[in-house]
Scaffold this motif. Structure first.
Motif, PDB file in Angstrom:
ATOM      1  N   THR A   1       0.841  -1.189   0.000  1.00  0.00           N
ATOM      2  CA  THR A   1       0.000   0.000   0.000  1.00  0.00           C
ATOM      3  C   THR A   1       0.877   1.240   0.000  1.00  0.00           C
ATOM      4  OG1 THR A   1      -0.122   0.050   2.414  1.00  0.00           O
ATOM      5  CG2 THR A   1      -1.814  -1.208   1.267  1.00  0.00           C
TER       6      THR A   1
ATOM      7  N   GLU B   1      -4.455   3.181   3.796  1.00  0.00           N
ATOM      8  CA  GLU B   1      -4.685   1.974   3.003  1.00  0.00           C
ATOM      9  C   GLU B   1      -4.176   0.742   3.751  1.00  0.00           C
ATOM     10  OE1 GLU B   1      -4.245   4.106  -1.384  1.00  0.00           O
ATOM     11  OE2 GLU B   1      -2.539   3.066  -0.481  1.00  0.00           O
TER      12      GLU B   1
ATOM     13  N   ALA C   1      -6.766  -0.311   6.190  1.00  0.00           N
ATOM     14  CA  ALA C   1      -7.893  -0.985   5.532  1.00  0.00           C
ATOM     15  C   ALA C   1      -7.551  -2.436   5.224  1.00  0.00           C
ATOM     16  CB  ALA C   1      -8.261  -0.237   4.256  1.00  0.00           C
ATOM     17  N   VAL C   2      -6.308  -2.676   4.766  1.00  0.00           N
ATOM     18  CA  VAL C   2      -5.884  -4.052   4.466  1.00  0.00           C
ATOM     19  C   VAL C   2      -5.808  -4.863   5.758  1.00  0.00           C
ATOM     20  CG1 VAL C   2      -3.977  -5.463   3.613  1.00  0.00           C
ATOM     21  CG2 VAL C   2      -4.669  -3.410   2.362  1.00  0.00           C
ATOM     22  N   ASP C   3      -5.249  -4.270   6.816  1.00  0.00           N
ATOM     23  CA  ASP C   3      -5.149  -4.965   8.104  1.00  0.00           C
ATOM     24  C   ASP C   3      -6.517  -5.397   8.613  1.00  0.00           C
ATOM     25  OD1 ASP C   3      -2.442  -4.766   8.166  1.00  0.00           O
ATOM     26  OD2 ASP C   3      -2.359  -3.062   9.547  1.00  0.00           O
ATOM     27  N   ALA C   4      -7.518  -4.560   8.376  1.00  0.00           N
ATOM     28  CA  ALA C   4      -8.861  -4.859   8.877  1.00  0.00           C
ATOM     29  C   ALA C   4      -9.469  -6.077   8.189  1.00  0.00           C
ATOM     30  CB  ALA C   4      -9.768  -3.645   8.696  1.00  0.00           C
ATOM     31  N   MET C   5      -8.972  -6.396   6.993  1.00  0.00           N
ATOM     32  CA  MET C   5      -9.546  -7.512   6.229  1.00  0.00           C
ATOM     33  C   MET C   5      -8.817  -8.829   6.446  1.00  0.00           C
ATOM     34  SD  MET C   5     -10.519  -5.793   2.552  1.00  0.00           S
ATOM     35  CE  MET C   5      -8.839  -5.282   2.220  1.00  0.00           C
ATOM     36  N   ILE C   6      -7.632  -8.789   7.068  1.00  0.00           N
ATOM     37  CA  ILE C   6      -6.822  -9.993   7.216  1.00  0.00           C
ATOM     38  C   ILE C   6      -6.977 -10.554   8.619  1.00  0.00           C
ATOM     39  CG2 ILE C   6      -4.471 -10.914   7.147  1.00  0.00           C
ATOM     40  CD1 ILE C   6      -3.776  -8.801   5.132  1.00  0.00           C
ATOM     41  N   GLU C   7      -7.193 -11.849   8.696  1.00  0.00           N
ATOM     42  CA  GLU C   7      -7.313 -12.525   9.983  1.00  0.00           C
ATOM     43  C   GLU C   7      -6.072 -13.379  10.244  1.00  0.00           C
ATOM     44  OE1 GLU C   7     -10.885 -14.786   9.859  1.00  0.00           O
ATOM     45  OE2 GLU C   7     -12.220 -13.034   9.879  1.00  0.00           O
TER      46      GLU C   7
ATOM     47  N   LYS D   1      -3.248 -12.796  11.520  1.00  0.00           N
ATOM     48  CA  LYS D   1      -1.997 -12.227  11.025  1.00  0.00           C
ATOM     49  C   LYS D   1      -1.008 -12.061  12.170  1.00  0.00           C
ATOM     50  CE  LYS D   1      -3.870  -7.512  11.298  1.00  0.00           C
ATOM     51  NZ  LYS D   1      -5.265  -7.899  11.497  1.00  0.00           N
TER      52      LYS D   1
END
Length: 288
Positions: free
Chosen positions: A259, A264, A267-273, A275
């Motif tokens: 990113t 951004e 936003a990507v962190d919020a979608m990854i589980e 991690k």
């Protein structure tokens, strides 16, 4: 008969008007003579050959090659001379290689070698660091060939001006939002008040006031060496390390998401589980 212990041996290979090539290898030394310098104390296990290497026949090709460039600064004239530094790697069978690819080992070696906090500023320090890394941390590397080649003089590349700098005639106004923008654009590397002030011609005390306000609001947090970085709501998932941990091949990531902006990244962190994030902080600017 006692078996000779393995040493890290540096031997000159060749020298031209603008380049020097050295061989640093791991091998057993049967005996030493007046043509070898045997280090002692904290450098025990390191030998410097004074004679140029005499290779009978061509050795096997390097398994991996890395090249990077630095600028040498003349203390007398202040002129900058670019220099190409090439590292050629040979590996041996070693337990360290079983769970890691040679490319990963070479990349980790390179990152540690050019670490901004501890990057050697002269030739002796540079070669010594290579030998110490081979001696203590990277025993799977059997041989390294180091080639130092000075290039034609050139000007140091300048940093492109931002839109704000162009629109205001290179003058950027000091505001709370601008300080946040600088901190977020530097993430995960922290920045100091002195660096921010010097970069934009701001007063250090004014920058410090904004930084104190942001820290009290939990927008930024203090790091080592008087530096600051962006505070995250998920700090418990961020592990700060001095060196990146070794990962077995089964756990190596297969997808990279890059990113451009900090928002951004969130936003990507919020979608990854599930991690796991490791951050290796630096305290100075990027290495050229």
């Amino acid at each position: 008969m006692e078996t000779p212990q393995e040493q890290v041996v540096m031997t000159p290979k060749c020298k031209t008007a603008n380049s020097t090539t050295l061989i640093i290898e791991r091998r057993a030394v049967n005996k030493t003579n007046d043509k070898m310098h045997v280090a002692g104390g904290e450098h025990t296990g390191i030998i410097i050959n004074k004679e140029t290497a005499n290779e009978n026949g061509e050795s096997s090709p390097a398994q991996l090659t890395l090249e990077f460039r630095v600028f040498l600064v003349s203390a007398q004239t202040g002129k900058h001379t670019p220099e190409s530094r090439t590292l050629r790697f040979w590996f041996r069978d070693h337990p360290e290689v079983k769970d890691m690819e040679p490319a990963t080992i070479a990349q980790d070696f390179f990152k540690e070698l050019v670490s901004p906090q501890e990057f050697p500023r002269d030739y002796v320090g540079f070669i010594k660091k290579i030998m110490k890394l081979m001696q203590h941390s990277y025993k799977s590397i059997s041989k390294l060939e180091v080639q130092l080649t000075q290039l034609q003089e050139s000007a140091v590349p300048e940093r492109p001006l931002s839109a704000d700098e162009n629109s205001l005639g290179n003058v950027v106004l000091l505001t709370r939002d601008k300080v946040i923008e600088i901190i977020e654009s530097s993430y995960p590397n922290p920045v100091t008040i002195q660096d921010i002030a010097k970069e934009h011609g701001w007063d250090e005390e004014e920058v410090a006031q904004y930084m104190a306000e942001l820290q009290s609001s939990n927008v930024v947090k203090a790091m080592d060496h008087g530096a600051y970085t962006r505070q995250q709501s998920q700090d418990t998932q961020v592990i700060i390390v001095k060196q990146m941990p070794t990962m077995v091949s089964s756990k190596q990531p297969t997808i990279a998401i890059i990113t451009a902006q900090y928002c951004e990244k969130l936003a990507v962190d919020a979608m990854i589980e599930n991690k796991e994030t490791f951050v290796r902080y630096t305290t100075v600017g990027e290495y050229l």
